[in-house]
Design a protein around this motif. Structure first.
Motif, PDB file in Angstrom:
ATOM      1  N   ALA A 215       1.446   0.331 -26.936  1.00  0.00           N
ATOM      2  CA  ALA A 215       1.973   1.661 -27.232  1.00  0.00           C
ATOM      3  C   ALA A 215       1.216   2.273 -28.405  1.00  0.00           C
ATOM      4  CB  ALA A 215       3.465   1.575 -27.545  1.00  0.00           C
ATOM      5  N   HIS A 216       0.965   1.451 -29.443  1.00  0.00           N
ATOM      6  CA  HIS A 216       0.206   1.954 -30.588  1.00  0.00           C
ATOM      7  C   HIS A 216      -0.296   0.784 -31.425  1.00  0.00           C
ATOM      8  CE1 HIS A 216      -0.902   5.760 -32.518  1.00  0.00           C
ATOM      9  NE2 HIS A 216      -0.975   5.054 -33.645  1.00  0.00           N
ATOM     10  N   VAL A 217      -1.415   1.016 -32.113  1.00  0.00           N
ATOM     11  CA  VAL A 217      -1.970   0.051 -33.062  1.00  0.00           C
ATOM     12  C   VAL A 217      -1.995   0.704 -34.437  1.00  0.00           C
ATOM     13  CG1 VAL A 217      -3.958  -1.342 -33.730  1.00  0.00           C
ATOM     14  CG2 VAL A 217      -3.425  -1.026 -31.303  1.00  0.00           C
ATOM     15  N   TYR A 218      -1.403   0.034 -35.414  1.00  0.00           N
ATOM     16  CA  TYR A 218      -1.428   0.509 -36.795  1.00  0.00           C
ATOM     17  C   TYR A 218      -2.320  -0.433 -37.583  1.00  0.00           C
ATOM     18  CZ  TYR A 218       2.588   3.272 -35.322  1.00  0.00           C
ATOM     19  OH  TYR A 218       3.428   4.140 -34.657  1.00  0.00           O
ATOM     20  N   ARG A 219      -3.367   0.119 -38.146  1.00  0.00           N
ATOM     21  CA  ARG A 219      -4.335  -0.684 -38.895  1.00  0.00           C
ATOM     22  C   ARG A 219      -4.087  -0.479 -40.395  1.00  0.00           C
ATOM     23  NH1 ARG A 219     -10.598   0.887 -39.648  1.00  0.00           N
ATOM     24  NH2 ARG A 219     -11.213  -0.854 -41.009  1.00  0.00           N
ATOM     25  N   LEU A 220      -3.554  -1.503 -41.046  1.00  0.00           N
ATOM     26  CA  LEU A 220      -3.338  -1.464 -42.486  1.00  0.00           C
ATOM     27  C   LEU A 220      -4.558  -2.086 -43.151  1.00  0.00           C
ATOM     28  CD1 LEU A 220       0.410  -2.581 -42.722  1.00  0.00           C
ATOM     29  CD2 LEU A 220      -0.561  -0.341 -42.204  1.00  0.00           C
ATOM     30  N   THR A 221      -5.221  -1.341 -43.995  1.00  0.00           N
ATOM     31  CA  THR A 221      -6.488  -1.793 -44.541  1.00  0.00           C
ATOM     32  C   THR A 221      -6.665  -1.279 -45.958  1.00  0.00           C
ATOM     33  OG1 THR A 221      -8.866  -1.892 -44.110  1.00  0.00           O
ATOM     34  CG2 THR A 221      -7.763   0.192 -43.634  1.00  0.00           C
ATOM     35  N   SER A 222      -7.758  -1.699 -46.580  1.00  0.00           N
ATOM     36  CA  SER A 222      -8.063  -1.288 -47.944  1.00  0.00           C
ATOM     37  C   SER A 222      -9.576  -1.245 -48.115  1.00  0.00           C
ATOM     38  CB  SER A 222      -7.452  -2.273 -48.955  1.00  0.00           C
ATOM     39  OG  SER A 222      -7.959  -2.058 -50.258  1.00  0.00           O
ATOM     40  N   ALA A 223     -10.040  -0.314 -48.922  1.00  0.00           N
ATOM     41  CA  ALA A 223     -11.477  -0.226 -49.195  1.00  0.00           C
ATOM     42  C   ALA A 223     -11.983  -1.459 -49.932  1.00  0.00           C
ATOM     43  CB  ALA A 223     -11.768   1.029 -50.014  1.00  0.00           C
ATOM     44  N   SER A 224     -11.086  -2.201 -50.563  1.00  0.00           N
ATOM     45  CA  SER A 224     -11.468  -3.397 -51.319  1.00  0.00           C
ATOM     46  C   SER A 224     -11.402  -4.670 -50.475  1.00  0.00           C
ATOM     47  CB  SER A 224     -10.577  -3.554 -52.554  1.00  0.00           C
ATOM     48  OG  SER A 224     -10.691  -2.432 -53.403  1.00  0.00           O
ATOM     49  N   ASP A 225     -11.069  -4.539 -49.199  1.00  0.00           N
ATOM     50  CA  ASP A 225     -10.967  -5.702 -48.315  1.00  0.00           C
ATOM     51  C   ASP A 225     -12.330  -5.978 -47.689  1.00  0.00           C
ATOM     52  OD1 ASP A 225     -10.476  -7.606 -46.392  1.00  0.00           O
ATOM     53  OD2 ASP A 225      -8.631  -6.681 -45.661  1.00  0.00           O
ATOM     54  N   ARG A 226     -13.100  -6.854 -48.325  1.00  0.00           N
ATOM     55  CA  ARG A 226     -14.456  -7.124 -47.854  1.00  0.00           C
ATOM     56  C   ARG A 226     -14.467  -7.949 -46.577  1.00  0.00           C
ATOM     57  NH1 ARG A 226     -17.380  -8.721 -53.624  1.00  0.00           N
ATOM     58  NH2 ARG A 226     -17.034  -6.690 -54.657  1.00  0.00           N
ATOM     59  N   ILE A 227     -13.479  -8.808 -46.413  1.00  0.00           N
ATOM     60  CA  ILE A 227     -13.468  -9.676 -45.225  1.00  0.00           C
ATOM     61  C   ILE A 227     -13.221  -8.855 -43.967  1.00  0.00           C
ATOM     62  CG2 ILE A 227     -12.220 -11.541 -44.062  1.00  0.00           C
ATOM     63  CD1 ILE A 227     -11.877 -12.861 -46.780  1.00  0.00           C
ATOM     64  N   GLU A 228     -12.278  -7.925 -44.016  1.00  0.00           N
ATOM     65  CA  GLU A 228     -12.065  -7.078 -42.845  1.00  0.00           C
ATOM     66  C   GLU A 228     -13.308  -6.242 -42.567  1.00  0.00           C
ATOM     67  OE1 GLU A 228      -9.172  -3.627 -40.994  1.00  0.00           O
ATOM     68  OE2 GLU A 228      -9.924  -3.532 -43.042  1.00  0.00           O
ATOM     69  N   ARG A 229     -13.949  -5.755 -43.611  1.00  0.00           N
ATOM     70  CA  ARG A 229     -15.143  -4.926 -43.438  1.00  0.00           C
ATOM     71  C   ARG A 229     -16.262  -5.719 -42.766  1.00  0.00           C
ATOM     72  NH1 ARG A 229     -15.008  -2.929 -48.090  1.00  0.00           N
ATOM     73  NH2 ARG A 229     -16.728  -3.948 -49.189  1.00  0.00           N
ATOM     74  N   VAL A 230     -16.386  -6.999 -43.100  1.00  0.00           N
ATOM     75  CA  VAL A 230     -17.382  -7.840 -42.440  1.00  0.00           C
ATOM     76  C   VAL A 230     -17.133  -7.881 -40.934  1.00  0.00           C
ATOM     77  CG1 VAL A 230     -18.145 -10.234 -42.146  1.00  0.00           C
ATOM     78  CG2 VAL A 230     -17.970  -9.262 -44.437  1.00  0.00           C
ATOM     79  N   GLY A 231     -15.856  -7.954 -40.541  1.00  0.00           N
ATOM     80  CA  GLY A 231     -15.524  -7.969 -39.124  1.00  0.00           C
ATOM     81  C   GLY A 231     -15.970  -6.705 -38.407  1.00  0.00           C
ATOM     82  N   THR A 232     -15.889  -5.572 -39.075  1.00  0.00           N
ATOM     83  CA  THR A 232     -16.338  -4.316 -38.448  1.00  0.00           C
ATOM     84  C   THR A 232     -17.852  -4.251 -38.339  1.00  0.00           C
ATOM     85  OG1 THR A 232     -16.465  -3.062 -40.533  1.00  0.00           O
ATOM     86  CG2 THR A 232     -14.321  -3.144 -39.423  1.00  0.00           C
ATOM     87  N   TRP A 233     -18.546  -5.067 -39.129  1.00  0.00           N
ATOM     88  CA  TRP A 233     -20.013  -5.091 -39.079  1.00  0.00           C
ATOM     89  C   TRP A 233     -20.553  -6.075 -38.054  1.00  0.00           C
ATOM     90  CZ3 TRP A 233     -20.748  -5.707 -45.104  1.00  0.00           C
ATOM     91  CH2 TRP A 233     -20.418  -4.494 -45.732  1.00  0.00           C
ATOM     92  N   ILE A 234     -19.981  -7.271 -38.000  1.00  0.00           N
ATOM     93  CA  ILE A 234     -20.609  -8.341 -37.205  1.00  0.00           C
ATOM     94  C   ILE A 234     -20.260  -8.280 -35.730  1.00  0.00           C
ATOM     95  CG2 ILE A 234     -20.703  -9.861 -39.213  1.00  0.00           C
ATOM     96  CD1 ILE A 234     -18.401 -11.471 -38.006  1.00  0.00           C
ATOM     97  N   PHE A 235     -19.200  -7.565 -35.363  1.00  0.00           N
ATOM     98  CA  PHE A 235     -18.805  -7.481 -33.953  1.00  0.00           C
ATOM     99  C   PHE A 235     -19.214  -6.117 -33.394  1.00  0.00           C
ATOM    100  CE2 PHE A 235     -15.438 -10.494 -35.523  1.00  0.00           C
ATOM    101  CZ  PHE A 235     -15.914 -11.599 -34.840  1.00  0.00           C
ATOM    102  N   PRO A 236     -20.193  -6.070 -32.492  1.00  0.00           N
ATOM    103  CA  PRO A 236     -20.661  -4.785 -31.966  1.00  0.00           C
ATOM    104  C   PRO A 236     -19.559  -3.945 -31.316  1.00  0.00           C
ATOM    105  CG  PRO A 236     -22.203  -6.530 -31.394  1.00  0.00           C
ATOM    106  CD  PRO A 236     -20.994  -7.194 -31.987  1.00  0.00           C
ATOM    107  N   GLU A 237     -18.552  -4.620 -30.712  1.00  0.00           N
ATOM    108  CA  GLU A 237     -17.483  -3.872 -30.043  1.00  0.00           C
ATOM    109  C   GLU A 237     -16.665  -3.024 -31.018  1.00  0.00           C
ATOM    110  OE1 GLU A 237     -18.059  -7.047 -29.659  1.00  0.00           O
ATOM    111  OE2 GLU A 237     -18.163  -7.590 -27.527  1.00  0.00           O
ATOM    112  N   ARG A 238     -16.786  -3.286 -32.307  1.00  0.00           N
ATOM    113  CA  ARG A 238     -16.110  -2.454 -33.296  1.00  0.00           C
ATOM    114  C   ARG A 238     -16.941  -1.222 -33.662  1.00  0.00           C
ATOM    115  NH1 ARG A 238     -12.255  -5.054 -36.511  1.00  0.00           N
ATOM    116  NH2 ARG A 238     -11.835  -2.954 -37.289  1.00  0.00           N
TER     117      ARG A 238
END
Length: 312
Positions: A215-238
């Motif tokens: 129904a919906h996805v809520y993404r709780l994130t922070s500019a200081s979260d380096r680990i989540e940011r790595v995930g957006t870089w290493i996975f092309p599907e993101r």
């Protein structure tokens, strides 16, 4: 000193074995050699929060990050789950799901792992890290998704969930738990036919899983979260370039909403679930995260109810 030397000597072979056997559980599950465990240890309830004798507003399944090793533990000692139960008594909350075990077999309870936990505790985290990448691997992802989706569905039914009841199921995931949450969607839809909401907290996932039935996805994130940011870089599907990925299709469909929890970090004393670090308004980071999750669930529930009431 002797314990240290034993740890060093055991670490290398153990890492090699873990690398070779990371896919073992999902292959055992797919071959039907072992059934998924559904029983919980004595004294552990299938759900906490709202009473079982009346329908709750929603069922919330908490899928913890890579620190999850047994039925009861979480990276924060259970503070987030306890805060959610205290702040939203209308929810039934499940925290026992093993997101890094397709067979629902708690890691810390396995033979040999108790010694490793005392002497090479890092290996327990590495095990779950490797399982996260197995779950993201296109060769094993469908099997892993089906296995953990089935585990979640079984635990929900044991907690009182009735298929076709229309009661929402919220998958709240921390870090690598987001890979499991997004992967479990199709199996939960098939087995329970429930409205599904996904909330990722510092979500580390590859973006490949199909979110058509969310129904919906809520993404709780922070500019200081380096680990989540790595995930957006290493996975092309993101990456936005891969328009046909499950994540980008959901984004274009308007199913993904981003909420900022700056300046929280992924782990450490300033993490999303830190009870020590405080905001200018006096709330701890844990309080803010709890408030955000509860507010999103209640707002979604209220909007759904209003839509249903407006129908002729």
């Amino acid at each position: 000193m002797n314990d240290f030397l034993l740890s060093v000597c055991a670490l290398g072979p153990a890492l090699l074995a873990e690398g070779l056997l990371a896919r073992y559980e999902v292959l055992v599950y797919s071959a039907g050699w072992r059934a998924t465990t559904t029983e919980l240890p004595e004294g552990v309830p299938y759900a906490r929060g709202a009473a079982a004798d009346r329908p709750p507003d929603a069922y919330l399944v908490y899928l913890d990050g890579i620190g999850k090793r047994r039925v009861s533990d979480t990276r924060d000692g259970g503070r987030l789950v306890k805060a959610l139960i205290a702040g939203a008594p209308e929810l039934r909350v499940l925290g026992q799901v093993q997101p890094y075990s397709p067979l629902a077999d708690p890691l810390a309870d396995r033979p040999g792992w108790s010694w490793l936990r005392r002497h090479v505790g890092l290996l327990l985290f590495l095990h779950n890290v490797m399982q996260t990448f197995v779950a993201a691997d296109h060769r094993y992802r469908p099997l892993y998704n089906r296995a953990v989706g089935s585990q979640i569905a079984a635990q929900l039914r044991l907690a009182g969930y009735q298929p076709d009841s229309g009661i929402p199921v919220v998958l709240l995931s921390y870090s690598g738990g987001a890979q499991v949450a997004t992967g479990a969607v199709d199996e939960l839809h098939t087995r329970l036919r429930s409205p599904l909401i996904v909330i990722t907290l510092g979500g580390f996932h590859n973006g490949a899983n199909d979110l058509t039935h969310v129904a919906h996805v809520y993404r709780l994130t922070s500019a200081s979260d380096r680990i989540e940011r790595v995930g957006t870089w290493i996975f092309p599907e993101r990456w936005r370039l891969f328009r046909r990925s499950g994540w980008n299709r959901a984004r274009r469909a308007g199913k993904i909403t981003v909420h900022r929890l700056d300046p929280a970090t992924h782990i450490g004393p300033r993490s999303y679930i830190s009870p020590e670090e405080h905001l200018p308004d006096g709330r701890s980071y844990l309080d803010r995260t709890t408030d955000a999750v509860i507010t999103l669930i209640r707002a979604h529930h209220g909007a759904t109810a209003a839509t249903e009431n407006s129908l002729p």
